[in-house]
Design a protein around this motif. Structure first.
Motif, PDB file in Angstrom:
ATOM      1  N   ASP A   1       0.813  -1.217   0.000  1.00 24.65           N
ATOM      2  CA  ASP A   1       0.000   0.000   0.000  1.00 24.65           C
ATOM      3  C   ASP A   1       0.849   1.270   0.000  1.00 24.65           C
ATOM      4  OD1 ASP A   1      -2.373  -1.282  -0.088  1.00 24.65           O
ATOM      5  OD2 ASP A   1      -2.966  -0.901   1.988  1.00 24.65           O
TER       6      ASP A   1
ATOM      7  N   LEU B   1      -6.808  13.410   2.141  1.00 23.53           N
ATOM      8  CA  LEU B   1      -7.497  13.045   3.372  1.00 23.53           C
ATOM      9  C   LEU B   1      -8.107  14.216   4.140  1.00 23.53           C
ATOM     10  CD1 LEU B   1      -5.140  10.345   4.846  1.00 23.53           C
ATOM     11  CD2 LEU B   1      -7.344  10.049   3.729  1.00 23.53           C
TER      12      LEU B   1
ATOM     13  N   TYR C   1     -11.901  15.363   4.254  1.00 22.39           N
ATOM     14  CA  TYR C   1     -13.036  14.577   4.729  1.00 22.39           C
ATOM     15  C   TYR C   1     -13.319  14.845   6.203  1.00 22.39           C
ATOM     16  CZ  TYR C   1     -12.534  12.166   0.367  1.00 22.39           C
ATOM     17  OH  TYR C   1     -12.466  11.888  -0.958  1.00 22.39           O
TER      18      TYR C   1
ATOM     19  N   MET D   1     -12.944   5.736  10.586  1.00 23.12           N
ATOM     20  CA  MET D   1     -11.679   6.074   9.946  1.00 23.12           C
ATOM     21  C   MET D   1     -10.529   5.871  10.918  1.00 23.12           C
ATOM     22  SD  MET D   1     -12.647   9.475   7.945  1.00 23.12           S
ATOM     23  CE  MET D   1     -11.240  10.518   8.024  1.00 23.12           C
TER      24      MET D   1
ATOM     25  N   SER E   1      -9.854   2.316  11.512  1.00 21.19           N
ATOM     26  CA  SER E   1      -9.201   1.659  10.375  1.00 21.19           C
ATOM     27  C   SER E   1      -7.687   1.775  10.500  1.00 21.19           C
ATOM     28  CB  SER E   1      -9.684   2.287   9.074  1.00 21.19           C
ATOM     29  OG  SER E   1      -8.858   1.887   8.010  1.00 21.19           O
ATOM     30  N   ILE E   2      -7.228   2.994  10.768  1.00 17.74           N
ATOM     31  CA  ILE E   2      -5.775   3.169  10.847  1.00 17.74           C
ATOM     32  C   ILE E   2      -5.223   2.557  12.128  1.00 17.74           C
ATOM     33  CG2 ILE E   2      -5.755   5.518  11.859  1.00 17.74           C
ATOM     34  CD1 ILE E   2      -3.391   4.101   9.151  1.00 17.74           C
TER      35      ILE E   2
ATOM     36  N   ARG F   1      -4.515  -1.007  11.594  1.00 14.30           N
ATOM     37  CA  ARG F   1      -3.260  -1.202  10.865  1.00 14.30           C
ATOM     38  C   ARG F   1      -2.055  -0.972  11.786  1.00 14.30           C
ATOM     39  NH1 ARG F   1      -2.188   0.060   4.651  1.00 14.30           N
ATOM     40  NH2 ARG F   1      -3.152  -1.988   4.632  1.00 14.30           N
TER      41      ARG F   1
HETATM   42  C1  HEM Z   1      -7.916   9.678   8.164  1.00 21.15           C
HETATM   43  C2  HEM Z   1      -8.444   9.075   7.132  1.00 21.15           C
HETATM   44  C3  HEM Z   1      -7.993   7.739   6.578  1.00 21.15           C
HETATM   45  C4  HEM Z   1      -7.131   6.835   7.092  1.00 21.15           C
HETATM   46  C5  HEM Z   1      -6.357   6.933   8.373  1.00 21.15           C
HETATM   47  C6  HEM Z   1      -7.092   5.720   6.185  1.00 21.15           C
HETATM   48  C7  HEM Z   1      -6.345   4.583   6.375  1.00 21.15           C
HETATM   49  C8  HEM Z   1      -6.472   3.464   5.606  1.00 21.15           C
HETATM   50  C9  HEM Z   1      -5.930   2.170   5.899  1.00 21.15           C
HETATM   51  C10 HEM Z   1      -5.104   1.861   7.129  1.00 21.15           C
HETATM   52  C11 HEM Z   1      -6.295   1.320   4.916  1.00 21.15           C
HETATM   53  C12 HEM Z   1      -6.023  -0.149   4.804  1.00 21.15           C
HETATM   54  C13 HEM Z   1      -6.681  -0.937   5.896  1.00 21.15           C
HETATM   55  C14 HEM Z   1      -8.164  -1.045   5.924  1.00 21.15           C
HETATM   56  O1  HEM Z   1      -8.815  -1.221   4.874  1.00 21.15           O
HETATM   57  O2  HEM Z   1      -8.730  -1.052   7.028  1.00 21.15           O
HETATM   58  C15 HEM Z   1      -7.055   2.082   3.959  1.00 21.15           C
HETATM   59  C16 HEM Z   1      -7.566   1.553   2.807  1.00 21.15           C
HETATM   60  C17 HEM Z   1      -8.210   2.305   1.847  1.00 21.15           C
HETATM   61  N1  HEM Z   1      -8.600   3.625   1.960  1.00 21.15           N
HETATM   62 FE1  HEM Z   1      -8.241   4.823   3.504  1.00 21.15          FE
HETATM   63  N2  HEM Z   1      -7.909   5.986   5.128  1.00 21.15           N
HETATM   64  C18 HEM Z   1      -8.489   7.202   5.327  1.00 21.15           C
HETATM   65  C19 HEM Z   1      -9.370   7.858   4.510  1.00 21.15           C
HETATM   66  C20 HEM Z   1      -9.697   7.434   3.240  1.00 21.15           C
HETATM   67  C21 HEM Z   1     -10.494   8.178   2.313  1.00 21.15           C
HETATM   68  C22 HEM Z   1     -11.105   9.516   2.621  1.00 21.15           C
HETATM   69  C23 HEM Z   1     -10.583   7.427   1.176  1.00 21.15           C
HETATM   70  C24 HEM Z   1     -11.290   7.717  -0.109  1.00 21.15           C
HETATM   71  C25 HEM Z   1     -11.090   8.821  -0.800  1.00 21.15           C
HETATM   72  C26 HEM Z   1      -9.839   6.221   1.392  1.00 21.15           C
HETATM   73  C27 HEM Z   1      -9.706   5.210   0.478  1.00 21.15           C
HETATM   74  C28 HEM Z   1      -9.187   3.989   0.783  1.00 21.15           C
HETATM   75  C29 HEM Z   1      -9.183   2.850  -0.122  1.00 21.15           C
HETATM   76  C30 HEM Z   1      -9.726   2.824  -1.541  1.00 21.15           C
HETATM   77  C31 HEM Z   1      -8.573   1.801   0.559  1.00 21.15           C
HETATM   78  C32 HEM Z   1      -8.318   0.399   0.051  1.00 21.15           C
HETATM   79  C33 HEM Z   1      -6.961   0.382  -0.535  1.00 21.15           C
HETATM   80  C34 HEM Z   1      -6.495  -0.991  -0.952  1.00 21.15           C
HETATM   81  O3  HEM Z   1      -7.121  -1.989  -0.554  1.00 21.15           O
HETATM   82  O4  HEM Z   1      -5.479  -1.044  -1.657  1.00 21.15           O
HETATM   83  N3  HEM Z   1      -9.322   6.259   2.652  1.00 21.15           N
HETATM   84  N4  HEM Z   1      -7.143   3.370   4.396  1.00 21.15           N
END
Ligand code: HEM
Ligand code: HEM
Lengths: 126, 130
Positions: free
Chosen positions: A89, B14, B17, B23, B26-27, B30
């Motif tokens: 990632d 980011l 939003y 959110m 999620s992090i 990880r």
């Molecule tokens: C503070 C805000 C955010 C954090 C800390 C964050 C963090 C993460 C993390 C840790 C993952 C992988 C683990 C999981 O799926 O639980 C992830 C995946 C993903 N996030 Fe976020 N995210 C945030 C906001 C966003 C936003 C606003 C979007 C859309 C515009 C987004 C789009 C995605 C996508 C598409 C994936 C899947 C990526 C993949 O599987 O390769 N994220 N995010």
């Protein structure tokens, strides 16, 4: 228009050519890890800070030894896959990515081997 | 890397939003996963020391028993419990349950509170048993 060949459709493995294999293995190891870690938390409550003799006596028990070994194996597989996903990632340069993926594999195998050997040595040789 | 998007717009980054609990969780899932990854070194050191004999085990035990050691182990316990609860949430989602917005946010908050509470309970139990 669908450009996929009939064979590709039958295999259903998508553009990454591995389908949901990675996802699925993270989930199966995660499910296996739930009871194992619960057992281990209880085990650690009972043995945190305990003297050498007590800890070794506990780890000699075949049940505890097998659970320890299973926890190690499931954790190693799960954590290697999980770290793989994190690396893919966030690391975008191809060379560094491959290097870190290899390091991840070596580290996981090394730690797993070390833990397994230690657990088995305690069980068999004290 | 010149014009990789061919002039197409990029999705906003980011900070645009609104912050929501899912959110953050999620992090945190990880981060706790990554922490547990390196935390296996602690488990390995403990097991290898126990396999090497009394002297090395006492040495590791003394480090783990120090204030800093206990602090790290407390953090490790929390990471483990939080990742476990977060993992159960992920598996529920994978099975198709728990996507309703308010419920998901409530569950996200609940997982922080309950992981903290469970960690404290585990450590109270450790101190009582010891
Ligand atoms: C503070 C805000 C955010 C954090 C800390 C964050 C963090 C993460 C993390 C840790 C993952 C992988 C683990 C999981 O799926 O639980 C992830 C995946 C993903 N996030 Fe976020 N995210 C945030 C906001 C966003 C936003 C606003 C979007 C859309 C515009 C987004 C789009 C995605 C996508 C598409 C994936 C899947 C990526 C993949 O599987 O390769 N994220 N995010
Ligand atoms: C206690 C039982 C556990 C459960 C139920 C569990 C569950 C999960 C699940 C469902 C994911 C995928 C999350 C996603 O798609 O974003 C995951 C990721 C991960 N797990 Fe675990 N896990 C457990 C224990 C562990 C242990 C013991 C370790 C390390 C030694 C670990 C390390 C990781 C790592 C590094 C990731 C990747 C994080 C990410 O991609 O965001 N997990 N876990």
């Amino acid at each position: 228009m669908d450009m996929r060949t009939p064979l590709a459709k039958v295999r259903g493995l998508g553009s990454a050519k591995s389908g949901t294999e990675h996802f699925w293995r993270v989930r199966t190891t995660a499910v296996v890890l739930v009871p194992l870690t619960l057992f281990y938390i209880v085990f650690l409550i009972a043995h945190a800070g305990a003297p050498y003799e007590v800890v070794v006596a506990a780890l000699v028990n075949p049940f505890v030894c097998v659970i320890t070994a299973l926890t190690i194996v499931a954790s190693i597989v799960h954590m290697q896959l999980g770290m793989e996903e994190i690396i893919q990632d966030y690391i975008h340069s191809e060379g560094l990515k491959v290097a870190l993926l290899l390091l991840n594999a070596f580290f996981s195998l090394f730690i797993g081997g070390l833990c397994l050997f230690a657990a088995l040595k305690i069980a068999f040789a004290g | 890397m010149s014009n990789v998007t061919n002039g197409r717009p990029l999705s906003p980054h980011l900070q645009i939003y609104k912050f929501v609990p899912t959110m953050a969780m999620s992090i945190v899932h990880r981060i706790t996963g990554g922490a547990l990854y390196f935390g296996t070194i602690l488990v390995a050191a403990w097991l290898v020391a126990a396999a090497s004999g009394k002297e090395s085990f006492d040495w590791v035990n003394a480090i783990y028993g120090s204030f800093l050691g206990q602090l790290v182990l407390f953090g490790y316990t929390w990471a483990m419990i939080h990742h476990l609860l977060g993992g159960l949430r992920h598996i529920a989602w994978d099975l198709g349950y728990g996507f309703e917005k308010h419920f998901a946010n409530k569950l996200a908050r609940l997982s922080v509170i309950s992981s903290a509470a469970l960690t404290v309970l585990v450590w109270i139990a450790i101190l009582i048993v010891r």
